[in-house]
Design a protein around this motif. Structure first.
Motif, mmCIF file in Angstrom:
data_model
loop_
_atom_site.group_PDB
_atom_site.id
_atom_site.type_symbol
_atom_site.label_atom_id
_atom_site.label_comp_id
_atom_site.label_asym_id
_atom_site.label_seq_id
_atom_site.Cartn_x
_atom_site.Cartn_y
_atom_site.Cartn_z
ATOM 1 N N LEU A 96 0.831 -1.208 0.000
ATOM 2 C CA LEU A 96 0.000 0.000 0.000
ATOM 3 C C LEU A 96 0.866 1.260 0.000
ATOM 4 C CD1 LEU A 96 -2.761 -1.026 2.581
ATOM 5 C CD2 LEU A 96 -3.036 -0.808 0.101
ATOM 6 N N LEU A 244 -3.250 5.523 3.314
ATOM 7 C CA LEU A 244 -3.327 4.072 3.175
ATOM 8 C C LEU A 244 -4.756 3.569 3.330
ATOM 9 C CD1 LEU A 244 -0.115 2.854 5.037
ATOM 10 C CD2 LEU A 244 -0.403 3.631 2.688
ATOM 11 N N ARG A 248 -6.593 0.847 0.802
ATOM 12 C CA ARG A 248 -6.632 -0.553 1.243
ATOM 13 C C ARG A 248 -8.028 -1.114 0.979
ATOM 14 N NH1 ARG A 248 -9.320 -1.501 6.034
ATOM 15 N NH2 ARG A 248 -9.685 0.298 7.381
#
Length: 385
Positions: A96, A244, A248
């Motif tokens: 990520l 992130l 994700r």
């Protein structure tokens, strides 16, 4: 079909076939798996009991925020819950980070030899990179600083380093962080951090306030024995966590993994016990090898890099010779460490079997490599963790 052109630069991750298949192929009663840096003990007993009680409700999605696990880690580390991000192992968080920070115009610096995924995330994002060599398998932090360019967006440090086991003391690493430009993200991969026994070790969470460009990766796959459940986390500045979380996948840590990780954290005494066991066995195996005239690299992880360049058979044949004696290790020839193998440290029984096999190879034990099915040689069986 129009595949992404970057796929031409990537190779699939190599996973080993089932252990039963390997044992049957070689006619082995026992196979010691000393190749993937797993611990041999499995989850803590208390974790196993929790998992047995947790099977109801698996028809429901897991907590996408890892709420209870997040709260416990935040409490133990003394950080705000908003500074944490969770992944399907710390490896997912690393991927990520590549997605969030790297691209054709974003340069990355990482050590080599080190974890194969550092190079992979650069290739996957078509990011230019500089792989900084480790002289004598130790970090040259000045060389890493010198590799930073105007468009560098990320620099990766693995501590202890995989596959060498070498460790940067906290004071030296802190001095390094002070010199990295604030706009460059420093990814500190501490997958093996719980094995460190150095009396000078300092918890990197203490540095987060001083260095907002720092992100620290940790995992439950190693000392906690949860490699089969895949859960890791990172702590970082809020803007990094937000970035992130944007990319994700939802529900990326499954329910059982969250339950196991949470219960694992409640037993620090078991972590200390495993750390001491690994350290004692690491020292014993290294000492015995040195008595045989075999060099090792000083390690603070749960593995050793072992010199195989002066045995009775050529170094490249050693992993196969060990496999045919029931010991699966990781060949250094595939990791940028020609002449060496990486050996996971665990039970005394495993260490004794490995030492006996190495003593045989020192004495000139007979070895004729078997003609073996494709995919069942030692090199093909070595996972890249």
């Amino acid at each position: 079909m129009r595949f992404n052109r970057v796929l031409e630069k990537l190779t699939p991750y190599r996973a080993s076939p089932p252990l039963a298949e390997i044992k049957q192929h070689y006619g082995l009663e026992r196979l010691y798996v000393m190749s993937a840096n797993e611990v041999p003990w499995g989850p803590f007993p208390e974790v196993v009991e929790k998992l047995k009680q947790a099977l109801d409700g698996l028809n429901r999605y897991p907590d996408g925020n890892c709420g209870e696990l997040r709260a416990e880690i935040a409490r133990q580390l003394g950080v705000a819950k908003e500074l944490l991000v969770f992944g399907n192992g710390s490896c997912e968080i690393l991927m990520l980070l590549g997605q969030a920070f790297l691209g054709p115009d974003s340069h990355v610096v990482f050590p080599e030899p080190s974890f194969v995924m550092y190079r992979s995330i650069a290739l996957a994002r078509e990011a230019p990179f500089t792989a900084v060599a480790l002289p004598n398998f130790r970090y040259d932090l000045q060389a890493m600083l010198d590799a930073i360019e105007e468009n560098t967006s990320m620099i990766v440090v693995c501590n202890p380093n995989n596959p060498t086991g070498t460790y940067i003391e906290s004071r030296e690493l802190c001095h390094f962080l002070e010199q990295v430009p604030s706009e460059v993200l420093v990814v500190l991969d501490e997958a093996y951090g719980e094995f460190v026994t150095s009396p000078l070790h300092e918890d990197s969470v203490l540095w987060l306030e001083r260095f907002p460009n720092l992100v620290v990766l940790r995992t439950f796959s190693k000392i906690y024995g949860l490699a089969g459940l895949r859960v890791g986390y990172a702590f970082a500045a809020p803007e990094v966590v937000t970035a992130l979380d944007k990319i994700r996948q939802p529900f990326n840590v499954d329910s059982l993994a969250q339950i196991a990780a949470l219960e694992s954290l409640r037993h620090p005494e078991r972590v200390r016990e495993r750390r001491q066991k690994v350290a004692a066995e690491r020292e014993r195996v290294s000492r015995r090898l040195h008595e045989m005239g075999i060099a090792t690299i000083p390690s603070q992880a749960n593995f050793l890099l072992v010199d195989v360049s002066n045995l009775s058979i050529p170094g490249p044949e050693v992993p196969q010779a060990l496999l045919e004696r029931g010991i699966l290790t990781r060949s250094g020839y595939a990791m940028g460490c020609p002449g060496w193998i990486r050996v996971t440290i665990g039970e005394v029984e495993e260490g004794d079997a490995f030492l006996a096999a190495m003593a045989d190879l020192v004495r000139g034990g007979e070895f004729v490599p078997r003609r073996t099915a494709l995919g069942l040689t030692a090199d093909a069986l070595s996972p890249e963790s």
